[in-house]
Design a protein around this motif. Structure first.
Motif, short mmCIF file in Angstrom:
data_model
loop_
_atom_site.label_atom_id
_atom_site.label_comp_id
_atom_site.label_asym_id
_atom_site.label_seq_id
_atom_site.Cartn_x
_atom_site.Cartn_y
_atom_site.Cartn_z
N HIS A 214 -92.04 -34.14 53.75
CA HIS A 214 -93.24 -33.71 53.02
C HIS A 214 -94.27 -33.09 53.97
O HIS A 214 -94.85 -32.03 53.68
N LEU A 215 -94.49 -33.73 55.11
CA LEU A 215 -95.46 -33.21 56.08
C LEU A 215 -95.01 -31.87 56.66
O LEU A 215 -95.83 -30.97 56.88
N ARG B 151 -84.66 -27.98 51.60
CA ARG B 151 -84.36 -29.38 51.96
C ARG B 151 -82.89 -29.59 51.64
O ARG B 151 -82.42 -29.17 50.58
N THR C 298 -91.77 -37.48 56.41
CA THR C 298 -91.68 -36.43 57.43
C THR C 298 -91.37 -35.08 56.79
O THR C 298 -92.00 -34.07 57.12
N ARG D 119 -96.68 -19.80 55.03
CA ARG D 119 -96.62 -19.15 56.34
C ARG D 119 -95.56 -18.05 56.39
O ARG D 119 -95.19 -17.60 57.46
N ALA E 161 -93.15 -29.67 55.08
CA ALA E 161 -93.35 -28.70 54.01
C ALA E 161 -94.82 -28.29 53.92
O ALA E 161 -95.13 -27.10 53.80
N GLU E 162 -95.72 -29.26 54.00
CA GLU E 162 -97.15 -28.95 53.95
C GLU E 162 -97.58 -28.11 55.15
O GLU E 162 -98.40 -27.20 55.03
N LEU E 163 -97.02 -28.39 56.30
CA LEU E 163 -97.35 -27.68 57.53
C LEU E 163 -96.91 -26.22 57.49
O LEU E 163 -97.61 -25.34 57.99
N LYS F 98 -95.77 -24.42 54.54
CA LYS F 98 -95.95 -23.68 53.29
C LYS F 98 -96.98 -22.58 53.49
O LYS F 98 -97.98 -22.76 54.18
#
Length: 198
Positions: free
Chosen positions: A154-155, A169, A152, A163, A157-159, A161
């Motif tokens: 990781h997702l 964390r 979760t 922006r 962070a990807e979502l 990053k």
């Protein structure tokens, strides 16, 4: 001997609680019916009241009786700092540790492919809308240090990053495999203070 249908129904309803199997549910049902009918009535009223009155806060997604919860409405909280947690119990633990003065977003779950729970079930779309509100400057990811919590995080962070947000964390001052609601406030506070960039 077969139980009356109403008793079977009560036992079945109690089995939905986490960690309650058939025997525990049966013991609870007998206890409530035989030894604590007043407690059973309080439980029924409280459950009915909660189901009727509680909804989700429009800003942080936690349980609230009003459109915006008291924490989100508090003008003394840092508006530019958003902490993402899995469940309301995690928010409560962070508040008890008195280590965070920003606002929250409660996912109401986590991504768990093994359980068929994806980003939609973890409310990542709502999180993105909340984090990209133009006021938030940093998002602190405080998901649990379980396999699901790490996926979760990781997702998230990807979502988020690229922006224009700071991403961090919480530090691993918490035990690996630990969950926020079971950690002592001192350890939790240290983990928040030592958070790292993602």
């Amino acid at each position: 001997m077969k139980n009356p249908p109403s008793l079977d129904s009560l036992v079945s309803a109690l089995k939905v609680l986490p960690g309650v199997g058939p025997k525990s549910a049966q013991r609870m049902a007998y206890h409530l019916l035989q030894r604590d009918q007043a407690g059973a009535e309080r439980l029924a009223r409280a459950l009915d009241n909660a189901l009727t009155r509680l909804t989700h806060c429009e800003r942080c997604n936690t349980f609230s009786e009003t459109p915006v919860c008291a924490l989100c409405a508090d003008p003394t909280r840092r508006q530019d700092l958003l902490c993402v947690v899995e469940m309301p119990a995690d928010l409560v633990m962070l508040e008890q540790a008195r280590c965070f003065d920003g606002l929250y977003f409660v996912l109401m779950g986590r991504v768990s492919p093994m359980d068929g729970l994806g980003p939609r079930e973890a409310n990542l779309d709502k999180l993105a809308a909340r984090a990209l509100d133009g006021v938030t400057r940093e998002v602190v990811v405080a998901t649990n240090f379980t396999a699901e919590g790490e996926v979760t995080a990781h997702l998230i962070a990807e979502l988020l990053k690229g922006r224009g947000l700071g991403l961090s964390r919480i530090a691993r001052g918490m035990p690996l495999g630990g969950e926020l609601e079971h950690v002592d406030p001192g350890t939790l506070a240290q983990a928040v203070y030592e958070r790292r960039s993602l």
